[in-house]
Structure formats: structure tokens, C-alpha cells
Scaffold this motif. Structure first.
Motif, PDB file in Angstrom:
ATOM      1  N   GLY A  51      -2.505   7.083 -20.891  1.00 51.10           N
ATOM      2  CA  GLY A  51      -3.933   7.278 -21.127  1.00 51.10           C
ATOM      3  C   GLY A  51      -4.525   8.197 -20.081  1.00 51.10           C
ATOM      4  O   GLY A  51      -3.839   9.022 -19.475  1.00 51.10           O
ATOM      5  N   ASN A  52      -5.803   8.054 -19.853  1.00 50.82           N
ATOM      6  CA  ASN A  52      -6.499   8.895 -18.882  1.00 50.82           C
ATOM      7  C   ASN A  52      -6.520   8.232 -17.514  1.00 50.82           C
ATOM      8  O   ASN A  52      -6.650   7.018 -17.395  1.00 50.82           O
ATOM      9  CB  ASN A  52      -7.938   9.158 -19.345  1.00 50.82           C
ATOM     10  N   THR A  53      -6.410   9.054 -16.480  1.00 55.43           N
ATOM     11  CA  THR A  53      -6.467   8.540 -15.120  1.00 55.43           C
ATOM     12  C   THR A  53      -7.138   9.556 -14.207  1.00 55.43           C
ATOM     13  O   THR A  53      -7.072  10.765 -14.457  1.00 55.43           O
ATOM     14  CB  THR A  53      -5.052   8.211 -14.582  1.00 55.43           C
ATOM     15  N   GLY A  54      -7.766   9.036 -13.173  1.00 53.71           N
ATOM     16  CA  GLY A  54      -8.370   9.914 -12.179  1.00 53.71           C
ATOM     17  C   GLY A  54      -7.527  10.017 -10.931  1.00 53.71           C
ATOM     18  O   GLY A  54      -7.930  10.638  -9.940  1.00 53.71           O
ATOM     19  N   ILE A  55      -6.329   9.418 -10.956  1.00 54.80           N
ATOM     20  CA  ILE A  55      -5.471   9.417  -9.780  1.00 54.80           C
ATOM     21  C   ILE A  55      -4.976  10.829  -9.468  1.00 54.80           C
ATOM     22  O   ILE A  55      -4.775  11.651 -10.374  1.00 54.80           O
ATOM     23  CB  ILE A  55      -4.287   8.450  -9.997  1.00 54.80           C
ATOM     24  N   LYS A  56      -4.784  11.104  -8.181  1.00 53.46           N
ATOM     25  CA  LYS A  56      -4.303  12.434  -7.770  1.00 53.46           C
ATOM     26  C   LYS A  56      -3.459  12.296  -6.508  1.00 53.46           C
ATOM     27  O   LYS A  56      -3.459  11.253  -5.838  1.00 53.46           O
ATOM     28  CB  LYS A  56      -5.480  13.365  -7.516  1.00 53.46           C
ATOM     29  N   VAL A  57      -2.728  13.361  -6.203  1.00 55.63           N
ATOM     30  CA  VAL A  57      -1.905  13.376  -4.997  1.00 55.63           C
ATOM     31  C   VAL A  57      -2.789  13.147  -3.771  1.00 55.63           C
ATOM     32  O   VAL A  57      -3.867  13.720  -3.651  1.00 55.63           O
ATOM     33  CB  VAL A  57      -1.150  14.716  -4.878  1.00 55.63           C
ATOM     34  N   PHE A 105       3.554  10.569 -11.796  1.00 58.56           N
ATOM     35  CA  PHE A 105       3.274  10.696 -10.372  1.00 58.56           C
ATOM     36  C   PHE A 105       4.397  10.025  -9.590  1.00 58.56           C
ATOM     37  O   PHE A 105       5.112   9.168 -10.113  1.00 58.56           O
ATOM     38  CB  PHE A 105       1.938  10.040 -10.011  1.00 58.56           C
ATOM     39  N   ILE A 106       4.524  10.418  -8.324  1.00 58.91           N
ATOM     40  CA  ILE A 106       5.505   9.827  -7.432  1.00 58.91           C
ATOM     41  C   ILE A 106       4.768   9.213  -6.242  1.00 58.91           C
ATOM     42  O   ILE A 106       3.845   9.821  -5.695  1.00 58.91           O
ATOM     43  CB  ILE A 106       6.522  10.867  -6.910  1.00 58.91           C
ATOM     44  N   MET A 107       5.167   8.001  -5.860  1.00 63.30           N
ATOM     45  CA  MET A 107       4.562   7.341  -4.689  1.00 63.30           C
ATOM     46  C   MET A 107       5.624   7.136  -3.614  1.00 63.30           C
ATOM     47  O   MET A 107       6.836   7.201  -3.877  1.00 63.30           O
ATOM     48  CB  MET A 107       3.960   5.996  -5.094  1.00 63.30           C
ATOM     49  N   ASP A 108       5.160   6.851  -2.392  1.00 61.87           N
ATOM     50  CA  ASP A 108       6.088   6.730  -1.261  1.00 61.87           C
ATOM     51  C   ASP A 108       6.495   5.286  -0.985  1.00 61.87           C
ATOM     52  O   ASP A 108       6.740   4.909   0.164  1.00 61.87           O
ATOM     53  CB  ASP A 108       5.486   7.361  -0.002  1.00 61.87           C
ATOM     54  N   ALA A 109       6.603   4.475  -2.012  1.00 57.53           N
ATOM     55  CA  ALA A 109       7.141   3.118  -1.908  1.00 57.53           C
ATOM     56  C   ALA A 109       8.181   2.950  -3.004  1.00 57.53           C
ATOM     57  O   ALA A 109       7.925   3.269  -4.171  1.00 57.53           O
ATOM     58  CB  ALA A 109       6.043   2.068  -2.062  1.00 57.53           C
ATOM     59  N   LEU A 132       0.858  -1.191   0.000  1.00 58.21           N
ATOM     60  CA  LEU A 132       0.000   0.000   0.000  1.00 58.21           C
ATOM     61  C   LEU A 132       0.890   1.235   0.000  1.00 58.21           C
ATOM     62  O   LEU A 132       1.784   1.372   0.842  1.00 58.21           O
ATOM     63  CB  LEU A 132      -0.897   0.006   1.240  1.00 58.21           C
ATOM     64  N   ALA A 133       0.650   2.125  -0.955  1.00 57.48           N
ATOM     65  CA  ALA A 133       1.458   3.341  -1.085  1.00 57.48           C
ATOM     66  C   ALA A 133       0.551   4.539  -1.290  1.00 57.48           C
ATOM     67  O   ALA A 133      -0.621   4.409  -1.668  1.00 57.48           O
ATOM     68  CB  ALA A 133       2.435   3.204  -2.260  1.00 57.48           C
ATOM     69  N   THR A 134       1.095   5.706  -1.051  1.00 55.36           N
ATOM     70  CA  THR A 134       0.376   6.964  -1.272  1.00 55.36           C
ATOM     71  C   THR A 134       1.025   7.737  -2.406  1.00 55.36           C
ATOM     72  O   THR A 134       2.264   7.808  -2.496  1.00 55.36           O
ATOM     73  CB  THR A 134       0.380   7.833   0.001  1.00 55.36           C
ATOM     74  N   VAL A 135       0.211   8.320  -3.269  1.00 56.53           N
ATOM     75  CA  VAL A 135       0.722   9.216  -4.309  1.00 56.53           C
ATOM     76  C   VAL A 135       1.080  10.534  -3.634  1.00 56.53           C
ATOM     77  O   VAL A 135       0.236  11.174  -3.001  1.00 56.53           O
ATOM     78  CB  VAL A 135      -0.335   9.445  -5.404  1.00 56.53           C
ATOM     79  N   ILE A 136       2.343  10.940  -3.742  1.00 54.87           N
ATOM     80  CA  ILE A 136       2.810  12.098  -2.972  1.00 54.87           C
ATOM     81  C   ILE A 136       3.220  13.291  -3.831  1.00 54.87           C
ATOM     82  O   ILE A 136       3.442  14.387  -3.309  1.00 54.87           O
ATOM     83  CB  ILE A 136       3.982  11.713  -2.047  1.00 54.87           C
ATOM     84  N   ALA A 137       3.290  13.116  -5.143  1.00 57.62           N
ATOM     85  CA  ALA A 137       3.667  14.245  -6.007  1.00 57.62           C
ATOM     86  C   ALA A 137       3.208  13.983  -7.427  1.00 57.62           C
ATOM     87  O   ALA A 137       3.005  12.840  -7.847  1.00 57.62           O
ATOM     88  CB  ALA A 137       5.179  14.477  -5.975  1.00 57.62           C
ATOM     89  N   ASN A 138       3.041  15.096  -8.184  1.00 60.13           N
ATOM     90  CA  ASN A 138       2.605  15.042  -9.575  1.00 60.13           C
ATOM     91  C   ASN A 138       3.425  16.055 -10.372  1.00 60.13           C
ATOM     92  O   ASN A 138       2.940  17.090 -10.793  1.00 60.13           O
ATOM     93  CB  ASN A 138       1.118  15.360  -9.655  1.00 60.13           C
ATOM     94  N   PRO A 139       4.725  15.741 -10.590  1.00 56.54           N
ATOM     95  CA  PRO A 139       5.621  16.714 -11.211  1.00 56.54           C
ATOM     96  C   PRO A 139       5.345  16.992 -12.682  1.00 56.54           C
ATOM     97  O   PRO A 139       5.819  17.988 -13.223  1.00 56.54           O
ATOM     98  CB  PRO A 139       7.002  16.091 -11.027  1.00 56.54           C
ATOM     99  N   VAL A 198      11.047   5.871  -2.852  1.00 52.44           N
ATOM    100  CA  VAL A 198       9.953   6.387  -3.675  1.00 52.44           C
ATOM    101  C   VAL A 198       9.987   5.737  -5.054  1.00 52.44           C
ATOM    102  O   VAL A 198      10.992   5.165  -5.466  1.00 52.44           O
ATOM    103  CB  VAL A 198      10.027   7.929  -3.836  1.00 52.44           C
ATOM    104  N   GLY A 199       8.854   5.848  -5.754  1.00 52.15           N
ATOM    105  CA  GLY A 199       8.770   5.279  -7.084  1.00 52.15           C
ATOM    106  C   GLY A 199       8.070   6.201  -8.057  1.00 52.15           C
ATOM    107  O   GLY A 199       7.194   6.988  -7.664  1.00 52.15           O
TER     108      GLY A 199
END
Length: 373
Positions: A319-325, A270-274, A258-265, A312-313
Motif C-alpha cells: 500500500g502507501n507509505t511515507g517511510i523513507k531512508v 526498504f532495507i533496515m539495519d536490524a 529500534l532500527a533505521t531504514v538504510i536503503a530503498n532498492p 539487515v532486514g
């Protein structure tokens, strides 16, 4: 009730329903085919998971380290098989001490380590049983089937070592990429064991154990009448590499990070904390890449774990995504055995509701006494 999406990240999750299904299914495969089940403990390094395997028919346990063996014995498990040869006086002394409290079977592919054991066993006035390792194509441990008789004769001169049988591991299956190639490895695995067993039996050796194990080839090995024992490990979790080999669909994988999205440069990044200290850097074996990226992000086919730093990863969007920080995501590791060794505990859940903590209590260095100055 705590839900998995309320946990801090990164966290290591085990879907208990899926893991228990995986355990039951393998136990049933062995029972139906008349095989003993000797699971490889290095996959999970957890006495709690071992207890579930024992409850569902595991006859004994295959261990990759002495720490694993000692931890299992401390929890009352008395039937232990060492997967690899052990050498050096300090390590052999640990094995002999363990053998005074449990039934331990050794593994050899040469005479040097056996000679070290013989000298120390003579002092202790005890005997230990052993398996001869057969090389079925991995070319790591083991002797070729056609020369097994020579090694058996060389080892027979040791009065404190008792021949019990043979074993192999077709680990090179993880360097394959198709179902047909997996089947070919399984055939070579079975042929190697059957040839070695025949040579030994015809020479008068009692081959009580013929053992093998890798999760992808177990269904094939189960059909061999000569094989007595199956020794898979990864099956309790499965992972992205097993999915790539066609062993199971992603839905059968029980271990996730389980990881959290922590940045969207960037729009598509996106960057996650794993990172690699959670997921590892495996993409296959033997220079063969079986997967794209470093894990499968559940419910997000548009996302790929592109690269990993230590903590981090990077996640690439296709494509399209609804993911966000701030969103939390679950990643199926490429190699579950490596990922499970990255943590001290797993969080067991059912349908996202946390149920219990499972200690990963048999990792390297878990025996403080053995390593203390």
C-alpha cells in the motif's frame, strides 16, 4: 534528556510503563488466586528485571541455566528452581556449590541424573529437594501422569534427594493458532497435573508444590485449586506471537528493536539495519507459523518484515507509505525471549524519554570462572 529516536541503531528498547504494568498484572493474578509466582528468568536474563519481579511479589525464580541461577544468587536471591534436569559431574558440582549458598530445587524426569546427584551429595553430606516433571503434551521433558508413581518410587531410594512436588510446562501451546486451542492445551495441562498429584497423594507422598507455567495458559491454570505455583516468563515483554494467539494487543508489548531504514532498492522494498541477530527467526513453534514476517513494525500496518539476513532486514510495502531512508522504526519481535538474549543491555524509557540502562547480565557464559581453563 535523551530520547529513543536519538539512539544509534539497532537498539533494544523497553517501555518501562508497559513492562511494569505487565509485572503488576501477573502479580495480582497470582495474589487473587492464591498462587505463588515463580517467574521464568530465561525470558529476560536480567537481575535488574528480576528485582522488579521480586518487588511485585515473586516468591522465587525459575531458571533455565546455571548462569542465571548463579547471577541471581549473587544479587541476594535465595529461592531458585532449576527448570530442567542437570547431569554430568561438572554441572552437578556447580549446582551443589550453589546450593551451599541458596535454596535450590532440582527437577527430574528419570533416575540417571538423580543417581549422579546422589553420589555427589553423599560425599558432601547434604540433601536437595526436587520436583518430578510431568509431560502434559509437549513431549520434551517429563513422564506421563499415569506412571508418575513408578518414577517417584524409583527416586525415593536416593537418601539425599527429597521429593517436593511436581511441575509441567505446556510449551506446545505456541504451536496452536486459536483461543479455543489455547484453552484446550490449558485443560490438558491442568488435568495432567491434577491426575499426577492425586496419584502421588493417594500413595502417601506429600505433594507440596504443583507448578506450571506458560504465559498464554496462566489465566486458566490460576483457577485450579490444586496448582500452587505459576511459572510464566514471556509476560513481562509479550511479543508478536502472544499477539497472534490473542493473549494481548500489540499495545501491551514492552520490548522493541529500534532500527533505521538504510536503503530503498525498489518502490515497495526498504532495507533496515536490524536482522536475525536482533529479531531472531521465530515465526511460531512446532512447524506452525503464527505470524506474517519477522515482527510487527509499530505504527506502520502497511509494512512487513519480509526476510532477515544476519545484520539487515527487508521490509515489504503493501500500500502507501511515507517511510523513507533515514527514518527510525520500532519492531515488536516475534519472540521476545530470543530477542532479549541478543543484547547485553536494554534501554528503559517512558514515553520515548530514556530513563535507564538495564543489563542483560545472566546470559550464557556470564560466569567466567565456570568456563575458564
Amino acid at each position: 534528556m535523551l530520547r529513543t529516536n536519538q539512539l544509534t541503531t539497532p537498539s533494544f528498547l523497553v517501555d518501562l510503563d508497559k513492562m511494569e504494568l505487565n509485572i503488576r498484572e501477573m502479580a495480582e493474578l497470582c495474589k487473587t488466586n492464591g498462587k505463588k509466582l515463580c517467574p521464568m528468568v530465561k525470558t529476560h536474563k536480567s537481575t535488574g528485571v528480576a528485582a522488579l519481579q521480586a518487588a511485585h511479589g515473586a516468591d522465587n525464580f525459575l531458571v533455565g541455566t546455571l548462569d542465571e541461577a548463579e547471577r541471581l544468587q549473587q544479587q541476594g536471591y535465595q529461592e531458585l528452581v532449576l527448570a530442567y534436569p542437570v547431569a554430568a559431574a561438572e554441572n552437578i558440582a556447580r549446582v551443589i556449590d550453589l546450593a551451599k549458598r541458596a535454596h535450590v530445587i532440582l527437577s527430574f524426569d528419570g533416575v540417571e541424573a538423580a543417581a549422579e546427584f546422589e553420589a555427589m551429595l553423599l560425599q558432601e553430606q547434604i540433601a536437595l529437594e526436587y520436583l518430578i516433571i510431568i509431560d502434559c503434551g509437549l513431549h520434551r521433558f517429563g513422564v506421563q501422569p499415569d506412571i508418575v508413581l513408578t518414577l517417584a518410587q524409583d527416586l525415593s531410594k536416593f537418601s539425599r534427594l527429597k521429593f517436593k512436588g511436581i511441575a509441567t510446562h505446556p510449551g506446545h501451546v505456541y504451536g496452536k493458532s486459536t483461543a479455543a486451542e489455547v484453552a484446550a492445551v490449558a485443560k490438558a495441562e491442568i488435568d495432567a497435573l491434577e491426575k499426577a498429584a492425586d496419584l502421588l497423594s493417594n500413595a502417601g507422598y506429600a505433594v507440596e508444590i504443583v507448578a506450571t507455567g506458560s504465559t498464554p495458559t496462566v489465566p486458566f491454570a490460576a483457577r485450579s485449586k490444586m496448582i500452587t505455583t505459576l511459572r510464566p516468563g514471556n509476560y513481562i515483554f509479550y511479543d508478536a506471537i502472544q499477539v497472534a494467539l490473542g493473549v494481548v494487543p500489540p499495545e501491551r508489548c514492552s520490548l522493541t528493536v529500534l532500527a533505521t531504514v538504510i536503503a530503498n532498492p525498489d518502490k515497495n522494498l526498504f532495507i533496515m539495519d536490524a536482522g536475525s541477530k536482533c529479531l531472531g527467526l521465530d515465526k511460531g513453534a512446532h512447524s506452525v507459523s503464527l505470524v506474517n514476517g519477522y515482527g510487527i513494525i509499530k505504527d506502520h500496518p502497511e509494512l512487513m518484515v519480509e526476510s532477515l539476513s544476519e545484520e539487515v532486514g527487508k521490509i515489504r510495502v503493501n500500500g502507501n507509505t511515507g517511510i523513507k531512508v533515514g527514518d527510525k522504526i520500532e519492531i515488536i519481535p516475534n519472540h521476545a525471549c530470543a530477542a532479549a538474549n541478543m543484547t547485553s543491555f536494554l534501554t528503559g524509557h517512558r514515553n520515548g524519554i530514556c530513563e535507564r540502562t538495564i543489563a542483560v547480565d545472566a546470559r550464557g557464559g556470564s560466569n567466567m570462572k565456570a568456563h575458564s581453563l
